[in-house]
Design a protein around this motif. Structure first.
Motif, PDB file in Angstrom:
ATOM      1  N   SER A  77     -11.781  -3.391  42.318  1.00  0.00           N
ATOM      2  CA  SER A  77     -12.729  -2.824  41.354  1.00  0.00           C
ATOM      3  C   SER A  77     -14.162  -2.860  41.857  1.00  0.00           C
ATOM      4  O   SER A  77     -15.026  -2.125  41.359  1.00  0.00           O
ATOM      5  N   ILE A  78     -14.446  -3.718  42.836  1.00  0.00           N
ATOM      6  CA  ILE A  78     -15.824  -3.874  43.311  1.00  0.00           C
ATOM      7  C   ILE A  78     -16.361  -2.556  43.871  1.00  0.00           C
ATOM      8  O   ILE A  78     -17.514  -2.181  43.633  1.00  0.00           O
ATOM      9  N   SER A  79     -15.513  -1.857  44.597  1.00  0.00           N
ATOM     10  CA  SER A  79     -15.969  -0.607  45.203  1.00  0.00           C
ATOM     11  C   SER A  79     -15.647   0.631  44.369  1.00  0.00           C
ATOM     12  O   SER A  79     -16.163   1.713  44.639  1.00  0.00           O
ATOM     13  N   SER A  80     -14.815   0.465  43.327  1.00  0.00           N
ATOM     14  CA  SER A  80     -14.379   1.647  42.584  1.00  0.00           C
ATOM     15  C   SER A  80     -14.866   1.687  41.129  1.00  0.00           C
ATOM     16  O   SER A  80     -15.244   2.745  40.628  1.00  0.00           O
ATOM     17  N   HIS A 112     -25.609 -10.125  45.288  1.00  0.00           N
ATOM     18  CA  HIS A 112     -24.599 -10.401  46.323  1.00  0.00           C
ATOM     19  C   HIS A 112     -23.229  -9.767  46.104  1.00  0.00           C
ATOM     20  O   HIS A 112     -22.457  -9.660  47.067  1.00  0.00           O
ATOM     21  N   ILE A 113     -22.884  -9.371  44.888  1.00  0.00           N
ATOM     22  CA  ILE A 113     -21.502  -9.003  44.623  1.00  0.00           C
ATOM     23  C   ILE A 113     -21.024  -7.805  45.439  1.00  0.00           C
ATOM     24  O   ILE A 113     -19.873  -7.760  45.895  1.00  0.00           O
ATOM     25  N   PHE A 114     -21.897  -6.833  45.681  1.00  0.00           N
ATOM     26  CA  PHE A 114     -21.469  -5.625  46.396  1.00  0.00           C
ATOM     27  C   PHE A 114     -21.461  -5.803  47.913  1.00  0.00           C
ATOM     28  O   PHE A 114     -20.995  -4.931  48.641  1.00  0.00           O
ATOM     29  N   LEU A 155     -11.693  -7.426  50.847  1.00  0.00           N
ATOM     30  CA  LEU A 155     -11.841  -6.769  49.555  1.00  0.00           C
ATOM     31  C   LEU A 155     -10.787  -5.688  49.326  1.00  0.00           C
ATOM     32  O   LEU A 155     -10.757  -5.077  48.254  1.00  0.00           O
ATOM     33  N   GLY A 156      -9.936  -5.465  50.306  1.00  0.00           N
ATOM     34  CA  GLY A 156      -8.885  -4.467  50.146  1.00  0.00           C
ATOM     35  C   GLY A 156      -7.651  -5.002  49.446  1.00  0.00           C
ATOM     36  O   GLY A 156      -6.788  -4.248  49.015  1.00  0.00           O
TER      37      GLY A 156
END
Length: 608
Positions: free
Chosen positions: A103-106, A163-165, A175-176
């Motif tokens: 969810s971090i990247s999407s 920092h989260i991203f 992160l995958g």
């Protein structure tokens, strides 16, 4: 029942306040602890070992594993239906931040992060304003404890947004993966004597739990008493009422809610269900609650249960981890003893060579516990398919063998009751019925060694129940030895043919002859199903005719001077069995004779 379970649990919890955390295993993912200066104090990957039902030894021995368990437990959402804001962030207070890595990247955005912290900053206005009941509970909480610490909240918000991203640049994190990233903030310097971080975590956890502990705000009522007013409601843990379940409403009374609990009881019930869920995650599916001695014991199906062999009065729960906790079985327990009243002796009636067949003889010997005998039933009778299918829907049991699958479905309940609840009713009768079906099925499918061990186990049960009832008489080991020696003596004799002494010897001899005929077949693949030509015949006249047919088919391969064959065949043709002999005994003896070492092929004894 449930009240008594909660009472026992409360006693256990009062005695050991780490009761829940000792069993707790965090969800798979990466866990980060940030210290008071904003630096990463610890980073750890945690993954459940599904075979061993626990985390890896390296993780458990990690110096911060207990801290991670504590912080994670005190920052969980009650349900995904009760998030702080959106379902993207899965934590419940500003000291923690939990999100799926994918969810971090999407899905995760700064707006979602800000909204999360804005709600936590002013929960009364941003979240509970629309509900009069929830607002009242929250207001009472703030009066008893304290308002939100805005300064600490903003400090945590700032760290996350910064920092989260790019968290994978601070620590080596993939992160995958489709698991969690969870971040916990220790905003005070750690002091072993006075751990303010833990106290604040518990407080902020409760700030979320109190207004959300009940199923719905519309199911909350306030009961006025002389001096004060008590809040009651339908707890979220237990019965989940909604519009799709109108049948749960009791419409014959003024208050349609099935049952109501005050805040203290609702919180205790929440802890009890969380404790059970932790046990289920650890693979401890069998729960015994002793209401006389106030103790709870939990075991996996493989545990030996050395510390809890009996319970005079209480309850048994069979639990399973699903999307929520599943209580698959609940039953009263009276005088349950895992230790058998009489030791079970698993015997080898075929005198199998231990060195040649270690896998089939490893369990021969004394077994003193129900669970140990249950393991034999699962492995020997059911080829290890029973244990994993006690509660599987019949249509979902992935067993190709139709006979085995049917037997599991028909008899699993009575077997389960005997092993885990100590209920002896009907088990002896059930074992007699399914044992022969499984033995025949093993032979038909060319699993002769399995069939031999199954008959070993079946006759061991026969001796066990005979001795348990104190019926006296010969044991199957003595009967089997006498039959074997008697037929062998008659077959190898060079004197006049002697008839079998009784029906058991006669049917053993039939099995021996059938095995001999099948051994003469020159088929490329000799199927054990050929025994069906004999085993399924109930009329003795037809049985003899079938043996004569087999003789005509294979007599070309039988030497004219084969005295042993002549003796065996003559014994069978000249003996008339009792028509009253039960089918069970007949089938067992034919199978025993068929699988036992054949007297015709026995080596001659020579005198030195």
């Amino acid at each position: 029942m449930f009240e008594e379970c909660l009472e026992v649990f409360k006693r256990e919890l009062d005695y050991d306040n780490n009761l829940i955390l000792d069993e707790y295993i965090p969800a798979d993912g990466s866990y980060i602890i940030v210290d008071a200066e904003g630096k990463i104090k610890n980073y750890q990957d945690i993954k459940l070992d599904k075979k061993k039902r626990g985390t890896s030894e390296a993780v458990v021995k990690g110096s911060y594993f207990k801290e991670i368990c504590f912080y994670d437990y005190h920052s969980k959402l009650i349900s995904m239906n009760k998030p702080i804001d959106s379902k993207v962030i899965h934590s419940n207070n500003y000291l923690s931040f939990a999100v799926k890595k994918e969810s971090i990247s999407s899905k995760l955005t700064e707006a979602i992060i800000d909204n999360y912290y804005d709600i936590l900053k002013n929960p009364l206005e941003k979240k509970y304003k629309k509900s009069k009941e929830a607002s009242k509970i929250y207001q009472n909480f703030e009066k008893e404890y304290s308002p939100v610490n805005i300064e600490i909240l903003e400090k945590c918000r700032s760290w996350i947004k910064q920092h989260i991203f790019s968290i994978d640049k601070l620590v080596q994190i993939d992160l995958g993966k489709k698991d969690y990233l969870k971040i916990f903030f220790e905003v005070f310097e750690v002091n072993e004597e006075d751990n303010k971080n833990r106290e604040l975590f518990i407080q902020e956890d409760n700030r979320y739990i109190y207004p959300n502990i009940y199923n719905k705000s519309e199911y909350i009522i306030n009961v006025k008493k002389k001096v004060y007013e008590d809040t009651y409601g339908l707890p979220y843990y237990g019965i989940n009422m909604n519009r799709k379940k109108p049948f749960l409403k009791i419409k014959t009374r003024k208050t349609f809610i099935p049952y109501l609990l005050d805040m203290d009881k609702a919180l205790l019930q929440k802890q009890f269900f969380e404790y059970l869920m932790s046990l289920a995650v650890n693979g401890k599916n069998n729960i015994y609650i002793d209401i006389k001695n106030y103790r709870i014991r939990a075991y996996s199906d493989q545990d030996e249960r050395k510390d809890f062999s009996e319970i005079s009065s209480g309850y048994y729960l069979r639990i399973q981890k699903g999307k929520e906790l599943e209580i698959q079985v609940q039953d009263n327990i009276v005088d349950y003893q895992n230790k058998l009243l009489l030791n079970f002796y698993y015997q080898d009636f075929f005198k199998m060579n231990v060195e040649n067949y270690p896998e089939y003889t490893k369990d021969i010997g004394i077994h003193s516990k129900r669970t140990s005998v249950g393991r034999l039933i699962n492995e020997i009778f059911f080829s290890k398919y029973l244990l994993t299918n006690y509660f599987t829907d019949a249509s979902d049991i992935s067993v190709k063998d139709s006979v085995l699958k049917r037997t599991i479905v028909m008899y699993r309940n009575v077997i389960f009751d005997w092993i885990y609840k100590g209920i002896d009713d009907n088990f002896e009768l059930a074992e007699r019925r399914f044992a022969l079906d499984l033995i025949k099925n093993a032979l038909i499918n060319n699993y002769t060694l399995r069939a031999m061990t199954q008959l070993n186990l079946h006759w061991s049960f026969k001796d066990y129940f005979t001795e348990l009832k104190q019926q006296g008489g010969e044991k199957m080991a003595e009967i089997a030895t006498e039959i074997r020696e008697s037929i062998k003596e008659r077959v190898t004799s060079k004197e006049e043919v002697k008839m079998p002494i009784n029906d058991k010897e006669y049917y053993y001899a039939v099995g021996q002859l059938a095995a001999y005929f099948i051994s003469l077949s020159k088929a490329g693949k000799k199927s054990q199903s050929m025994i069906n030509l004999v085993i399924n015949i109930s009329d003795d006249r037809v049985l003899k005719e079938r043996l004569i047919q087999l003789y005509k088919k294979y007599n070309y391969a039988i030497d004219h001077y084969n005295v042993r064959f002549k003796n065996l065949f003559a014994m069978i043709l000249g003996y008339k069995p009792d028509a009253q002999t039960d089918r069970q005994t007949k089938d067992e003896m034919i199978l025993f004779g068929y699988m036992d070492s054949n007297s015709i092929y026995t080596k001659k004894e020579e005198n030195n």
